[in-house]
Design a protein around this motif. Structure first.
Motif, PDB file in Angstrom:
ATOM      1  N   LEU A  48      49.869  29.171  32.768  1.00 13.63           N
ATOM      2  CA  LEU A  48      49.699  29.096  34.227  1.00 13.63           C
ATOM      3  C   LEU A  48      50.821  29.843  34.943  1.00 13.63           C
ATOM      4  O   LEU A  48      50.579  30.567  35.909  1.00 13.63           O
ATOM      5  CB  LEU A  48      49.645  27.643  34.684  1.00 13.63           C
ATOM      6  CG  LEU A  48      48.392  26.878  34.276  1.00 13.63           C
ATOM      7  CD1 LEU A  48      48.514  25.412  34.666  1.00 13.63           C
ATOM      8  CD2 LEU A  48      47.154  27.491  34.900  1.00 13.63           C
ATOM      9  N   ILE A 104      50.360  32.984  37.479  1.00 15.00           N
ATOM     10  CA  ILE A 104      50.849  32.934  38.862  1.00 15.00           C
ATOM     11  C   ILE A 104      51.875  34.042  39.109  1.00 15.00           C
ATOM     12  O   ILE A 104      51.859  34.703  40.160  1.00 15.00           O
ATOM     13  CB  ILE A 104      51.438  31.548  39.188  1.00 15.00           C
ATOM     14  CG1 ILE A 104      50.360  30.458  39.052  1.00 15.00           C
ATOM     15  CG2 ILE A 104      52.079  31.526  40.568  1.00 15.00           C
ATOM     16  CD1 ILE A 104      49.132  30.647  39.907  1.00 15.00           C
ATOM     17  N   ALA A 146      51.651  37.065  41.732  1.00 14.60           N
ATOM     18  CA  ALA A 146      52.754  37.328  42.664  1.00 14.60           C
ATOM     19  C   ALA A 146      53.219  38.781  42.557  1.00 14.60           C
ATOM     20  O   ALA A 146      53.469  39.433  43.581  1.00 14.60           O
ATOM     21  CB  ALA A 146      53.912  36.371  42.389  1.00 14.60           C
ATOM     22  N   GLU A 199      46.081  41.140  39.979  1.00 13.42           N
ATOM     23  CA  GLU A 199      45.398  40.018  40.649  1.00 13.42           C
ATOM     24  C   GLU A 199      44.279  39.469  39.773  1.00 13.42           C
ATOM     25  O   GLU A 199      44.180  38.266  39.536  1.00 13.42           O
ATOM     26  CB  GLU A 199      44.787  40.477  41.982  1.00 13.42           C
ATOM     27  CG  GLU A 199      45.747  40.624  43.098  1.00 13.42           C
ATOM     28  CD  GLU A 199      45.061  41.051  44.384  1.00 13.42           C
ATOM     29  OE1 GLU A 199      45.542  40.638  45.441  1.00 13.42           O
ATOM     30  OE2 GLU A 199      44.065  41.798  44.344  1.00 13.42           O
ATOM     31  N   GLY A 226      45.378  37.791  36.426  1.00 12.41           N
ATOM     32  CA  GLY A 226      45.965  36.470  36.667  1.00 12.41           C
ATOM     33  C   GLY A 226      44.879  35.401  36.706  1.00 12.41           C
ATOM     34  O   GLY A 226      45.002  34.337  36.083  1.00 12.41           O
ATOM     35  N   ILE A 281      43.901  32.269  33.898  1.00 11.03           N
ATOM     36  CA  ILE A 281      43.670  30.866  34.259  1.00 11.03           C
ATOM     37  C   ILE A 281      42.310  30.397  33.748  1.00 11.03           C
ATOM     38  O   ILE A 281      42.197  29.352  33.100  1.00 11.03           O
ATOM     39  CB  ILE A 281      43.789  30.666  35.788  1.00 11.03           C
ATOM     40  CG1 ILE A 281      45.237  30.883  36.234  1.00 11.03           C
ATOM     41  CG2 ILE A 281      43.305  29.265  36.184  1.00 11.03           C
ATOM     42  CD1 ILE A 281      45.430  30.974  37.733  1.00 11.03           C
TER      43      ILE A 281
END
Length: 179
Positions: free
Chosen positions: A17, A21, A25, A88, A91, A95
């Motif tokens: 995770l 994240i 970022a 983006e 990521g 997840i």
């Protein structure tokens, strides 16, 4: 209440995770930086291309060289944009896939391997676009791409692809057993 046969979704490991994240970022910082520093980045890339005429096949004729320089700058910008988009997206892929593996893969060793492959592969892959952008002014479009393919895209992308097919096979086998 749960429907019969439904699963309770489990969170993936905290490290997965966190990687996802942080990747998102980085994508946002990259996107903001492309806007804020567009002119400075373009000037840097252009001056670096001009300082390496042999690498880019520049001949000293403005009309000819400008087309080559423009192509390098377009690819440079494209690499930065692709980093932003892939970081983006990967990521979110990390997840979703690690959560799916954590929930639905029963074998501990397979679950750990899948989560590692998805996390490492997914987190590393987008940085290939950033590296490609940096290499274009120094090495040229094709040479930079070849370097990045072998150093980043094949190993990290390959890890993600292997994990995706492995997870699909495990879920398909599980579905067949239910039927």
């Amino acid at each position: 209440m749960r429907a019969p046969g439904s699963e309770v979704w489990r969170l993936p490991p905290l490290a997965s995770l966190l990687a996802a994240i942080l990747l998102i970022a980085c994508a946002e910082v990259g996107g903001a930086s492309m806007v804020k520093f567009k002119l400075a980045l373009t000037r840097w890339a252009r001056s670096t291309v001009l300082s390496r005429p042999a690498v880019h096949g520049l001949v000293g004729v403005r009309d000819v060289d400008e087309q080559v320089i423009d192509e390098a700058l377009v690819k440079f910008d494209a690499g930065l944009r692709l980093f932003h988009l892939h970081a983006e997206g990967m990521g979110l892929v990390i997840i979703a896939t690690t959560m799916t593996a954590a929930t639905l893969v029963r074998s501990d060793s397979s679950r750990r391997a899948l989560i590692a492959l998805f996390t490492i592969g997914g987190a590393g892959y987008p940085f290939g676009y950033l590296l490609w952008s940096v290499l274009i002014p120094y090495c040229g479009i094709q040479r930079g791409k070849a370097i990045v393919e072998w150093l980043v895209w094949i190993p990290f992308g390959g890890a993600t692809i292997v994990a995706a097919w492995w997870l699909a096979a495990l879920l398909g086998a599980r579905l067949c057993r239910r039927a």
